[in-house]
Design a protein around this motif. Structure first.
Motif, PDB file in Angstrom:
ATOM      1  N   ILE A  20       0.846  -1.202   0.000  1.00 12.60           N
ATOM      2  CA  ILE A  20       0.000   0.000   0.000  1.00 12.60           C
ATOM      3  C   ILE A  20       0.881   1.252   0.000  1.00 12.60           C
ATOM      4  CG2 ILE A  20      -1.638   1.354   1.391  1.00 12.60           C
ATOM      5  CD1 ILE A  20      -2.879  -1.376   2.254  1.00 12.60           C
ATOM      6  N   ALA A  21       1.941   1.235   0.833  1.00 11.72           N
ATOM      7  CA  ALA A  21       2.836   2.396   0.902  1.00 11.72           C
ATOM      8  C   ALA A  21       3.519   2.625  -0.442  1.00 11.72           C
ATOM      9  CB  ALA A  21       3.884   2.179   1.994  1.00 11.72           C
ATOM     10  N   LEU A  22       3.964   1.547  -1.082  1.00 11.85           N
ATOM     11  CA  LEU A  22       4.630   1.673  -2.385  1.00 11.85           C
ATOM     12  C   LEU A  22       3.661   2.217  -3.436  1.00 11.85           C
ATOM     13  CD1 LEU A  22       7.426   1.140  -3.564  1.00 11.85           C
ATOM     14  CD2 LEU A  22       6.655  -1.142  -4.209  1.00 11.85           C
ATOM     15  N   GLY A  23       2.423   1.722  -3.395  1.00 10.54           N
ATOM     16  CA  GLY A  23       1.389   2.220  -4.313  1.00 10.54           C
ATOM     17  C   GLY A  23       1.154   3.703  -4.108  1.00 10.54           C
ATOM     18  N   ALA A  24       1.106   4.125  -2.840  1.00 12.75           N
ATOM     19  CA  ALA A  24       0.883   5.545  -2.539  1.00 12.75           C
ATOM     20  C   ALA A  24       2.042   6.388  -3.045  1.00 12.75           C
ATOM     21  CB  ALA A  24       0.703   5.725  -1.030  1.00 12.75           C
ATOM     22  N   VAL A  25       3.263   5.871  -2.887  1.00 15.72           N
ATOM     23  CA  VAL A  25       4.445   6.612  -3.364  1.00 15.72           C
ATOM     24  C   VAL A  25       4.398   6.751  -4.894  1.00 15.72           C
ATOM     25  CG1 VAL A  25       6.963   6.484  -3.637  1.00 15.72           C
ATOM     26  CG2 VAL A  25       5.943   6.045  -1.412  1.00 15.72           C
ATOM     27  N   LEU A  26       4.049   5.667  -5.594  1.00 17.61           N
ATOM     28  CA  LEU A  26       3.977   5.719  -7.059  1.00 17.61           C
ATOM     29  C   LEU A  26       2.903   6.699  -7.521  1.00 17.61           C
ATOM     30  CD1 LEU A  26       4.437   1.947  -7.963  1.00 17.61           C
ATOM     31  CD2 LEU A  26       6.043   3.805  -8.363  1.00 17.61           C
ATOM     32  N   LEU A  27       1.767   6.662  -6.836  1.00 16.49           N
ATOM     33  CA  LEU A  27       0.687   7.608  -7.155  1.00 16.49           C
ATOM     34  C   LEU A  27       1.169   9.048  -6.908  1.00 16.49           C
ATOM     35  CD1 LEU A  27      -2.356   7.571  -8.003  1.00 16.49           C
ATOM     36  CD2 LEU A  27      -2.890   7.829  -5.582  1.00 16.49           C
ATOM     37  N   GLY A  28       1.878   9.220  -5.797  1.00 24.23           N
ATOM     38  CA  GLY A  28       2.429  10.532  -5.466  1.00 24.23           C
ATOM     39  C   GLY A  28       3.377  11.033  -6.548  1.00 24.23           C
ATOM     40  N   LEU A  29       4.200  10.115  -7.086  1.00 27.34           N
ATOM     41  CA  LEU A  29       5.138  10.507  -8.150  1.00 27.34           C
ATOM     42  C   LEU A  29       4.398  10.934  -9.415  1.00 27.34           C
ATOM     43  CD1 LEU A  29       8.079   7.930  -7.885  1.00 27.34           C
ATOM     44  CD2 LEU A  29       8.215  10.401  -7.617  1.00 27.34           C
ATOM     45  N   VAL A  30       3.304  10.215  -9.722  1.00 25.82           N
ATOM     46  CA  VAL A  30       2.493  10.574 -10.899  1.00 25.82           C
ATOM     47  C   VAL A  30       1.958  11.998 -10.731  1.00 25.82           C
ATOM     48  CG1 VAL A  30       0.351  10.074 -12.154  1.00 25.82           C
ATOM     49  CG2 VAL A  30       1.852   8.203 -11.455  1.00 25.82           C
ATOM     50  N   VAL A  31       1.390  12.271  -9.561  1.00 25.62           N
ATOM     51  CA  VAL A  31       0.845  13.610  -9.273  1.00 25.62           C
ATOM     52  C   VAL A  31       1.965  14.652  -9.338  1.00 25.62           C
ATOM     53  CG1 VAL A  31      -0.270  15.054  -7.502  1.00 25.62           C
ATOM     54  CG2 VAL A  31      -1.042  12.700  -7.875  1.00 25.62           C
ATOM     55  N   LEU A  32       3.126  14.294  -8.769  1.00 24.09           N
ATOM     56  CA  LEU A  32       4.277  15.205  -8.735  1.00 24.09           C
ATOM     57  C   LEU A  32       4.704  15.611 -10.152  1.00 24.09           C
ATOM     58  CD1 LEU A  32       6.146  16.175  -6.317  1.00 24.09           C
ATOM     59  CD2 LEU A  32       7.772  14.505  -7.169  1.00 24.09           C
ATOM     60  N   PHE A  33       4.858  14.618 -11.023  1.00 24.02           N
ATOM     61  CA  PHE A  33       5.289  14.921 -12.398  1.00 24.02           C
ATOM     62  C   PHE A  33       4.204  15.686 -13.158  1.00 24.02           C
ATOM     63  CE2 PHE A  33       8.475  11.559 -11.602  1.00 24.02           C
ATOM     64  CZ  PHE A  33       9.603  12.283 -11.952  1.00 24.02           C
ATOM     65  N   TYR A  34       2.958  15.380 -12.850  1.00 19.20           N
ATOM     66  CA  TYR A  34       1.842  16.101 -13.483  1.00 19.20           C
ATOM     67  C   TYR A  34       1.907  17.578 -13.097  1.00 19.20           C
ATOM     68  CZ  TYR A  34      -2.977  17.286 -14.727  1.00 19.20           C
ATOM     69  OH  TYR A  34      -4.089  17.868 -15.268  1.00 19.20           O
ATOM     70  N   VAL A  35       2.095  17.831 -11.792  1.00 20.05           N
ATOM     71  CA  VAL A  35       2.155  19.215 -11.296  1.00 20.05           C
ATOM     72  C   VAL A  35       3.365  19.950 -11.892  1.00 20.05           C
ATOM     73  CG1 VAL A  35       2.550  20.617  -9.219  1.00 20.05           C
ATOM     74  CG2 VAL A  35       0.903  18.760  -9.158  1.00 20.05           C
ATOM     75  N   ILE A  36       4.526  19.268 -11.902  1.00 24.99           N
ATOM     76  CA  ILE A  36       5.737  19.898 -12.465  1.00 24.99           C
ATOM     77  C   ILE A  36       5.498  20.273 -13.928  1.00 24.99           C
ATOM     78  CG2 ILE A  36       8.156  19.498 -13.134  1.00 24.99           C
ATOM     79  CD1 ILE A  36       8.387  17.659 -10.651  1.00 24.99           C
ATOM     80  N   THR A  37       4.884  19.362 -14.677  1.00 23.79           N
ATOM     81  CA  THR A  37       4.609  19.614 -16.095  1.00 23.79           C
ATOM     82  C   THR A  37       3.684  20.819 -16.264  1.00 23.79           C
ATOM     83  OG1 THR A  37       4.768  17.247 -16.419  1.00 23.79           O
ATOM     84  CG2 THR A  37       3.874  18.508 -18.242  1.00 23.79           C
ATOM     85  N   LEU A  38       2.617  20.846 -15.455  1.00 20.58           N
ATOM     86  CA  LEU A  38       1.664  21.969 -15.546  1.00 20.58           C
ATOM     87  C   LEU A  38       2.358  23.300 -15.271  1.00 20.58           C
ATOM     88  CD1 LEU A  38      -1.665  20.939 -13.754  1.00 20.58           C
ATOM     89  CD2 LEU A  38      -1.271  21.310 -16.185  1.00 20.58           C
ATOM     90  N   VAL A  39       3.151  23.332 -14.186  1.00 21.88           N
ATOM     91  CA  VAL A  39       3.812  24.583 -13.801  1.00 21.88           C
ATOM     92  C   VAL A  39       4.804  25.005 -14.874  1.00 21.88           C
ATOM     93  CG1 VAL A  39       5.350  25.671 -12.111  1.00 21.88           C
ATOM     94  CG2 VAL A  39       3.498  24.212 -11.329  1.00 21.88           C
ATOM     95  N   LYS A  40       5.599  24.060 -15.375  1.00 25.39           N
ATOM     96  CA  LYS A  40       6.623  24.382 -16.380  1.00 25.39           C
ATOM     97  C   LYS A  40       5.966  24.858 -17.676  1.00 25.39           C
ATOM     98  CE  LYS A  40      10.385  23.071 -14.148  1.00 25.39           C
ATOM     99  NZ  LYS A  40      11.504  23.935 -13.877  1.00 25.39           N
ATOM    100  N   PHE A  41       4.890  24.189 -18.069  1.00 24.90           N
ATOM    101  CA  PHE A  41       4.203  24.570 -19.317  1.00 24.90           C
ATOM    102  C   PHE A  41       3.568  25.947 -19.197  1.00 24.90           C
ATOM    103  CE2 PHE A  41       4.851  20.403 -20.950  1.00 24.90           C
ATOM    104  CZ  PHE A  41       4.685  20.513 -22.320  1.00 24.90           C
ATOM    105  N   SER A  42       2.886  26.184 -18.052  1.00 22.85           N
ATOM    106  CA  SER A  42       2.223  27.483 -17.893  1.00 22.85           C
ATOM    107  C   SER A  42       3.264  28.596 -17.826  1.00 22.85           C
ATOM    108  CB  SER A  42       1.337  27.494 -16.645  1.00 22.85           C
ATOM    109  OG  SER A  42       2.129  27.258 -15.509  1.00 22.85           O
ATOM    110  N   GLY A  43       4.396  28.334 -17.192  1.00 18.25           N
ATOM    111  CA  GLY A  43       5.488  29.309 -17.138  1.00 18.25           C
ATOM    112  C   GLY A  43       6.021  29.592 -18.526  1.00 18.25           C
ATOM    113  N   GLY A  44       6.178  28.541 -19.323  1.00 19.30           N
ATOM    114  CA  GLY A  44       6.687  28.681 -20.687  1.00 19.30           C
ATOM    115  C   GLY A  44       5.752  29.504 -21.543  1.00 19.30           C
ATOM    116  N   MET A  45       4.436  29.263 -21.373  1.00 16.34           N
ATOM    117  CA  MET A  45       3.460  29.996 -22.196  1.00 16.34           C
ATOM    118  C   MET A  45       3.385  31.464 -21.775  1.00 16.34           C
ATOM    119  SD  MET A  45       0.308  27.484 -23.037  1.00 16.34           S
ATOM    120  CE  MET A  45       0.236  26.495 -21.595  1.00 16.34           C
ATOM    121  N   ALA A  46       3.523  31.673 -20.413  1.00 14.48           N
ATOM    122  CA  ALA A  46       3.484  33.056 -19.922  1.00 14.48           C
ATOM    123  C   ALA A  46       4.700  33.822 -20.427  1.00 14.48           C
ATOM    124  CB  ALA A  46       3.450  33.071 -18.401  1.00 14.48           C
ATOM    125  N   GLY A  47       5.864  33.118 -20.478  1.00 14.23           N
ATOM    126  CA  GLY A  47       7.103  33.753 -20.933  1.00 14.23           C
ATOM    127  C   GLY A  47       7.047  33.985 -22.434  1.00 14.23           C
TER     128      GLY A  47
END
Lengths: 46, 314
Positions: free
Chosen positions: A19-46
């Motif tokens: 369960i802990a490993l599953g939660a960590v993997l899910l967390g990584l998915v969310v993490l990369f999703y958030v990083i992508t969103l922030v980087k993309f929105s920053g790129g478009m704003a720039g």
């Protein structure tokens, strides 16, 4: 066929680790999703 | 023995290892209490640094620094399992108590190190990732494997590992290293000896039993007490430097000076402690105050910065 029989405590701890490993993997998915969103929105704003 | 219970005999005569480690045991490998200090000082570096960082990226940066610090804690526990088993303070840790095997801790520490550094580099910048990688290397290799068992100055030099987080937080925002971030580094760096030697004084017999050359059992109580006072004075001075350099207000300077006086006061109390005192109450008081001191100094810096950013003057 020869198998290893897990004790109750071994089953319980394995389930906890899975369960802990599953939660960590899910967390990584969310993490990369958030990083992508922030980087993309920053790129478009720039 | 717990270790024996973890082994099941396979029909045919072989042995297979079946772990009973829980997620909590793995979390314990990360040294959560040390991690909280790292998170806090890294956050302070992030807040005090000039410039802006996206709050989500800032949160990810703190997470990476925390996980990286935890990873170095796991590597430390892997290497030090032999002496941890002997000392009362550490005997219940997951490896000496048999809940986690050393190779599991090693793999866990290395995996978390790689992930935390890579994600910090990809999400924030590669300078801060490089600093985090160096911090993990410094703590796990330079301190744990080399200095800890070879010199009584182990925690003076090794303390650098615990002092890097505010510098990493600063680098996350600015992308660089500056005099200001070096001052933030020096606050924790100079604070560490007084903090740790206060603990070493009342845990001296533990360190003696495992042959770790801590200052009290190598140079004696008096030398340790004098050096504690010297480092407390240096810490009190460096904590005021942000005001001198102009990146903190006069109000912060007064606050840090008052805390510094308290730190020196408690250190003088330790100096006046009778030789061979078994209760070592002044040393325990200094140890407790030192934790409050560091949290208060970095809190002061953050509050000062937030107040200044609102246009108020302290």
């Amino acid at each position: 066929m020869e198998t290893v029989n897990l004790t109750e405590s071994q089953k319980k701890s394995r389930r906890g680790r899975n369960i802990a490993l599953g939660a960590v993997l899910l967390g990584l998915v969310v993490l990369f999703y958030v990083i992508t969103l922030v980087k993309f929105s920053g790129g478009m704003a720039g | 023995m717990a270790v024996i219970e973890h082994h099941e005999t396979v029909p045919g005569g072989g042995e297979v290892y079946l772990s009973e480690a829980s997620p909590r045991d793995f979390f314990e490998l990360l040294k959560p209490r040390v991690m909280s200090l790292v998170v806090f000082t890294a956050f302070a570096g992030l807040i005090v640094a000039p410039g802006e960082i996206n709050p989500l990226i800032g949160a990810i940066a703190i997470l990476c620094i925390a996980v990286g610090a935890g990873a170095s804690g796991a590597l430390n526990m892997w290497y030090d399992a032999d002496i941890d088993a002997v000392m009362t303070r550490t005997a219940k840790r997951p490896i000496p108590s048999g809940r986690i095997r050393p190779e599991e801790a090693l793999a866990f520490g290395l995996t978390l190190s790689a992930f935390s550094v890579a994600i910090l580099g990809l999400a924030v910048n590669w300078l801060s990732a490089g600093l985090l990688a160096f911090t993990i290397f410094f703590y796990a290799v330079i301190y744990t494997m080399w200095l800890k068992r070879s010199t009584p100055q182990n925690i003076v030099i090794g303390g650098a590992a615990g002092a890097f987080p505010p510098m990493i937080g600063w680098a996350c925002v600015t992308g660089g290293v500056s005099v200001e971030s070096v001052v933030l580094f020096l606050i924790t760096f100079l604070w560490t000896p007084a903090h740790f030697w206060a603990l070493a004084l009342f845990k001296m017999r533990d360190y003696d039993a495992v042959g770790v050359p801590m200052l009290p059992n190598v140079a004696g109580e008096w030398t340790t007490k004098v050096q504690i006072l010297v480092y407390a004075v240096l810490t009190a001075v460096i904590a005021v430097v942000p005001t001198v350099l102009g990146f903190a207000s006069f109000g912060y300077g007064l606050f840090a000076a008052a805390l510094g006086l308290g730190f020196v006061w408690y250190s003088v109390g330790v100096l006046r402690m009778p030789e061979g005192d078994r209760a070592m109450v002044p040393a325990k008081k200094l140890f407790a105050f030192s934790i409050v001191y560091l949290f208060a100094v970095f809190s002061g810096l953050m509050v000062d910065h937030l107040v200044a950013s609102l246009g108020w003057v302290l």
